[in-house]
Design a protein around this motif. Structure first.
Motif, PDB file in Angstrom:
ATOM      1  N   LYS A 136       0.826  -1.229   0.095  1.00 36.40           N
ATOM      2  CA  LYS A 136       0.095  -0.036   0.015  1.00 36.40           C
ATOM      3  C   LYS A 136       0.812   1.346  -0.128  1.00 36.40           C
ATOM      4  O   LYS A 136       0.348   2.253  -0.154  1.00 36.40           O
ATOM      5  CB  LYS A 136      -0.943   0.055   1.057  1.00 36.40           C
ATOM      6  CG  LYS A 136      -1.868  -1.123   1.142  1.00 36.40           C
ATOM      7  CD  LYS A 136      -3.030  -0.818   2.129  1.00 36.40           C
ATOM      8  CE  LYS A 136      -4.090  -1.789   1.965  1.00 36.40           C
ATOM      9  NZ  LYS A 136      -5.169  -1.888   3.178  1.00 36.40           N
ATOM     10  N   THR A 142      -7.421   8.806  -5.841  1.00 32.09           N
ATOM     11  CA  THR A 142      -8.619   8.202  -5.290  1.00 32.09           C
ATOM     12  C   THR A 142      -8.704   6.844  -4.491  1.00 32.09           C
ATOM     13  O   THR A 142      -8.811   6.370  -3.483  1.00 32.09           O
ATOM     14  CB  THR A 142      -9.758   8.035  -6.366  1.00 32.09           C
ATOM     15  OG1 THR A 142      -9.646   9.468  -6.883  1.00 32.09           O
ATOM     16  CG2 THR A 142     -10.989   8.127  -5.490  1.00 32.09           C
ATOM     17  N   SER A 143      -7.887   6.054  -5.451  1.00 34.12           N
ATOM     18  CA  SER A 143      -7.806   4.554  -4.977  1.00 34.12           C
ATOM     19  C   SER A 143      -6.845   4.356  -3.852  1.00 34.12           C
ATOM     20  O   SER A 143      -7.316   3.737  -2.804  1.00 34.12           O
ATOM     21  CB  SER A 143      -7.348   3.656  -6.058  1.00 34.12           C
ATOM     22  OG  SER A 143      -5.903   3.906  -6.346  1.00 34.12           O
ATOM     23  N   TYR A 144      -5.889   5.374  -3.653  1.00 31.62           N
ATOM     24  CA  TYR A 144      -5.101   5.546  -2.748  1.00 31.62           C
ATOM     25  C   TYR A 144      -5.654   5.972  -1.421  1.00 31.62           C
ATOM     26  O   TYR A 144      -5.419   5.257  -0.188  1.00 31.62           O
ATOM     27  CB  TYR A 144      -3.751   6.261  -3.148  1.00 31.62           C
ATOM     28  CG  TYR A 144      -2.872   6.264  -2.004  1.00 31.62           C
ATOM     29  CD1 TYR A 144      -1.823   5.178  -1.527  1.00 31.62           C
ATOM     30  CD2 TYR A 144      -2.729   7.575  -0.972  1.00 31.62           C
ATOM     31  CE1 TYR A 144      -1.143   5.347  -0.450  1.00 31.62           C
ATOM     32  CE2 TYR A 144      -1.784   7.440  -0.027  1.00 31.62           C
ATOM     33  CZ  TYR A 144      -1.114   6.612   0.293  1.00 31.62           C
ATOM     34  OH  TYR A 144      -0.164   6.736   1.292  1.00 31.62           O
ATOM     35  N   ASN A 145      -6.504   6.909  -1.319  1.00 33.42           N
ATOM     36  CA  ASN A 145      -7.035   7.362  -0.428  1.00 33.42           C
ATOM     37  C   ASN A 145      -8.028   6.441   0.164  1.00 33.42           C
ATOM     38  O   ASN A 145      -8.509   6.367   1.521  1.00 33.42           O
ATOM     39  CB  ASN A 145      -7.825   8.757  -0.666  1.00 33.42           C
ATOM     40  CG  ASN A 145      -6.824   9.858  -0.781  1.00 33.42           C
ATOM     41  OD1 ASN A 145      -5.624   9.913  -0.384  1.00 33.42           O
ATOM     42  ND2 ASN A 145      -7.017  10.944  -1.428  1.00 33.42           N
ATOM     43  N   GLU A 146      -8.736   5.849  -0.802  1.00 30.72           N
ATOM     44  CA  GLU A 146      -9.631   4.785  -0.390  1.00 30.72           C
ATOM     45  C   GLU A 146      -9.127   3.537   0.331  1.00 30.72           C
ATOM     46  O   GLU A 146      -9.841   2.603   0.566  1.00 30.72           O
ATOM     47  CB  GLU A 146     -10.591   4.459  -1.381  1.00 30.72           C
ATOM     48  CG  GLU A 146     -11.667   5.859  -1.696  1.00 30.72           C
ATOM     49  CD  GLU A 146     -12.685   5.409  -2.797  1.00 30.72           C
ATOM     50  OE1 GLU A 146     -12.708   4.521  -3.420  1.00 30.72           O
ATOM     51  OE2 GLU A 146     -13.550   6.484  -3.055  1.00 30.72           O
ATOM     52  N   GLY A 147      -7.728   3.379   0.397  1.00 26.76           N
ATOM     53  CA  GLY A 147      -7.073   2.556   1.108  1.00 26.76           C
ATOM     54  C   GLY A 147      -6.712   1.000   0.079  1.00 26.76           C
ATOM     55  O   GLY A 147      -6.611   0.251   1.020  1.00 26.76           O
ATOM     56  N   HIS A 148      -6.871   1.296  -0.918  1.00 31.01           N
ATOM     57  CA  HIS A 148      -6.502   0.044  -1.788  1.00 31.01           C
ATOM     58  C   HIS A 148      -5.004  -0.002  -1.893  1.00 31.01           C
ATOM     59  O   HIS A 148      -4.118   1.204  -1.814  1.00 31.01           O
ATOM     60  CB  HIS A 148      -7.142   0.215  -3.261  1.00 31.01           C
ATOM     61  CG  HIS A 148      -8.453   0.224  -3.074  1.00 31.01           C
ATOM     62  ND1 HIS A 148      -9.330  -1.011  -2.904  1.00 31.01           N
ATOM     63  CD2 HIS A 148      -9.691   1.105  -3.194  1.00 31.01           C
ATOM     64  CE1 HIS A 148     -10.503  -0.836  -2.889  1.00 31.01           C
ATOM     65  NE2 HIS A 148     -10.839   0.577  -3.174  1.00 31.01           N
TER      66      HIS A 148
END
Lengths: 343, 165, 118
Positions: free
Chosen positions: A204, A323-329
């Motif tokens: 991550k 976005t994907s990073y902030n959503e924890g992916h």
């Protein structure tokens, strides 16, 4: 239907009539010009804005210059190119769309994060060998400031970069492929490709892209060797895109574990392009431009000089968005292998 | 944390959740670390100097005969101004690279967080560029600062009504 | 003496945060939020104010000092005006710092532009 003779294994293709490299162009920024490969680039500019007003416009200009350079070196006009495959890192591929308007070439926009050079080159070669085009072009770019703005922090924001981070390359590379040899063509062909899968090992840390992408790179190299029943020694160089020092270790480690020792042939564009001690680039260069200018500047030149004859070029991409990073992916990786050989 | 995983363990692991965990452990092992000690020394020096500069101005304003609160307010204004000027001159980022937390923690880091996106997004216009993006770093600080003070204030008010404080 | 205290205390707070940052890999944005909230909490517990009295700018210049002053503002407003003060005091306390930061930042955009990192 019987399997075509071009298809090998699960992921690889060897072309029936391998397309020729008719021309290539590489445009780089100041820092890249000062790096170890500086002398190989066709055109460099000390102005990070390339006489434009914004970073995004500058990146478009990079692509335009790279395409023009490739056309000029190939002795072709843009109307002779049937298809253009291009992409970049900015949202919705704006650098490409705005950069190539003036060329008026039918265009496919592709996104493979930093692996875009491999992806666009694969498609450009397939279009030719498939009989859909006489001449095609592949182009991609990245700009340090544009990438920082989109993926990290504003440029003037004070922050420490961890050792594992990479430095986004400012540059653009374009390659023109053709079915038949032309006057200016290089004695290089795209022999085949190995298309990568999205590989996710659950890392991550977006500040450690090398570790995110290394499994994908190793996967493609393994698939290429397996599909084509080759040994690493077949290639003079196995060149990944922007894994950096940490990713390089991991890739070699994974492949060793799977029974292939690639230490002799292995090279990473991200490591070659900068001098980490003098240029403070930590883990190495990254971005679409990193593999693009290394390929079109350095690798093509080494092939032209016949210092190397067979190269497996595998740019790697980290498939994340803010976005994907902030959503924890996690950050999955992808890699695209292209086999370049001299004739 | 300190699990040792070799790459062999990772590849041979069939369960993907376990594999991801092992891979992350492995990555941790192969990723070199910043020298934490060096960082700390740098942070100490840079952070210390910024606070000392603050103290110099504060004492100066006190000597002008200003009250403590007013002197503190002027002090903040001056520090913010200095930070913004240094950011515009591209000096603050260089300082931050060296000083790490030493430049993040003081109020100057907050000012840097306000002005840097303002400059960066200038090209996207007055309203949607500067206006919106000015707060991308400072916004959370303002929100959570105000919210936590509000919650604590509410508790304080309740305790006060109950005559507990 | 003031200066030595400010230097050492301010420096030590930064060292604490640096260790925390290096160990947790948290982004500076989260660190800033955490510092302000922590400051407000320590202020409410009556710890930060005496500490700030002693350490001077070593305690007020870090963002935790900003958090402390936010709570101080709320407390003062509640003392003076009652319930409505809970909604008022934060911004009274933050007014100077906030205004200075956004006004100067806006003015800065008239003159400066981002520089390419070297």
């Amino acid at each position: 239907m019987a399997q075509s003779s071009k298809i090998y294994g699960k992921q690889s293709i060897l072309f029936e009539n391998p397309p020729y490299v008719l021309g290539c162009g590489s445009i780089a920024g100041k820092k890249e010009a000062e790096g170890p490969l500086g002398s190989y680039f066709d055109l460099t500019n000390d102005d990070p804005l390339f006489s434009k007003k914004t970073w995004e416009e500058a990146e478009s200009e990079l692509q335009r210059l790279a395409c023009d350079m490739a056309l000029k070196k190939a002795g072709l006009e843009s109307k002779e190119i049937r298809y253009l495959f291009g992409g970049d890192l900015l949202g919705q591929l704006i650098a490409t769309s705005f950069g190539i308007i003036s060329l008026e070439i039918p265009m496919f926009g592709v996104y493979g994060a930093c692996s875009t050079m491999g992806e666009s080159l694969s498609l450009a070669a397939m279009a030719i060998d498939g009989g859909f085009a006489e001449k095609t072009m592949a182009v991609t770019s990245s700009h340090f400031a544009g990438a920082e703005k989109q993926f990290r922090f504003p440029l003037e924001y004070g922050s420490q970069r961890p050792y594992s981070t990479t430095w986004t390359v400012t540059g653009s590379g374009a390659t023109i492929l053709g079915k038949t040899k032309t006057k200016n063509a290089l004695d290089i062909v795209v022999k085949g490709i190995t298309t990568g899968k999205v590989v996710d090992y659950g890392v991550k840390d977006s500040m450690n892209m090398g570790a995110c992408m290394a499994p994908a790179a190793a996967d493609v190299i393994y698939a290429n060797l397996k599909d084509l029943d080759r040994k690493p020694e077949y290639y003079d160089r196995i060149i990944t895109g922007d894994l950096g020092v940490i990713g390089k270790e991991i890739t070699i480690d994974i492949l060793r574990e799977k029974g292939y020792d690639i230490t002799e042939q292995y090279m990473d564009c991200g490591i070659e392009i900068f001098n980490p001690e003098e240029q403070d680039t930590h883990s190495g260069g990254s971005g679409c431009g990193c593999s693009a200018i290394t390929l079109n500047g350095y690798v093509m030149e080494m092939l032209r000089r016949k210092e190397w004859n067979r190269v497996l070029f595998i740019p790697t991409g980290a498939l994340l968005s803010p976005t994907s990073y902030n959503e924890g992916h996690s950050v999955p990786g992808i890699a695209h292998g292209v086999i370049l050989e001299t004739v | 944390m300190a699990n040792k995983s070799s790459i062999g363990d990772v590849i041979n692991e069939k369960d993907s959740t376990l594999r991801d965990k092992k891979y992350n452990d492995y990555v941790k092992q192969v990723t070199p670390k910043f020298s934490c000690f060096r960082n700390c020394i740098n942070a100490f020096i840079v952070g210390g100097i910024i606070c000392t500069i603050g103290q110099v101005f504060f004492n100066l304003f006190m000597n002008f005969g200003l009250g403590e609160e007013t002197a503190a307010a002027y002090n903040i204004i001056v520090l913010i101004l200095i930070s913004i000027i240094l950011t515009c001159l591209n000096i603050y980022p260089t300082l931050a690279k060296f000083g790490g937390a030493g430049t993040v923690v003081p109020i100057t880091g907050f000012a840097n967080g306000v002005v840097s996106p303002a400059l960066e997004y200038k090209t996207e216009g007055q309203v949607f560029g500067i206006g919106c993006k000015l707060f991308i770093i400072a916004g959370p600080v303002i929100l959570y600062g105000v919210f936590s003070a509000w919650v604590l204030g509410l508790i304080y008010w309740i305790l006060k009504v109950l005559h507990w404080v | 003496m003031d200066y030595i205290k400010a230097f050492v205390v301010g420096g030590l707070i930064c060292v604490g945060v640096q260790i925390f940052m290096d160990k947790t890999k948290l982004m500076p944005g989260r660190i800033m939020v955490g510092m302000v909230c922590l400051g407000a909490l320590l202020g409410a517990l009556g710890i930060y104010e005496p500490f700030a009295k002693w350490a001077g700018c070593g305690a007020t210049v870090p963002l935790s000092g900003f958090g402390n002053s936010l709570f101080k503002g709320v407390k003062k407003a509640v003392d003076q005006e009652g319930f409505i003060g809970i909604f008022k005091g934060e911004f009274t306390a933050a007014a100077v710092g906030l205004s200075a930061a956004i006004i100067f930042a806006y003015i800065a955009t008239w003159f400066a532009k981002p520089h390419m990192k070297k």
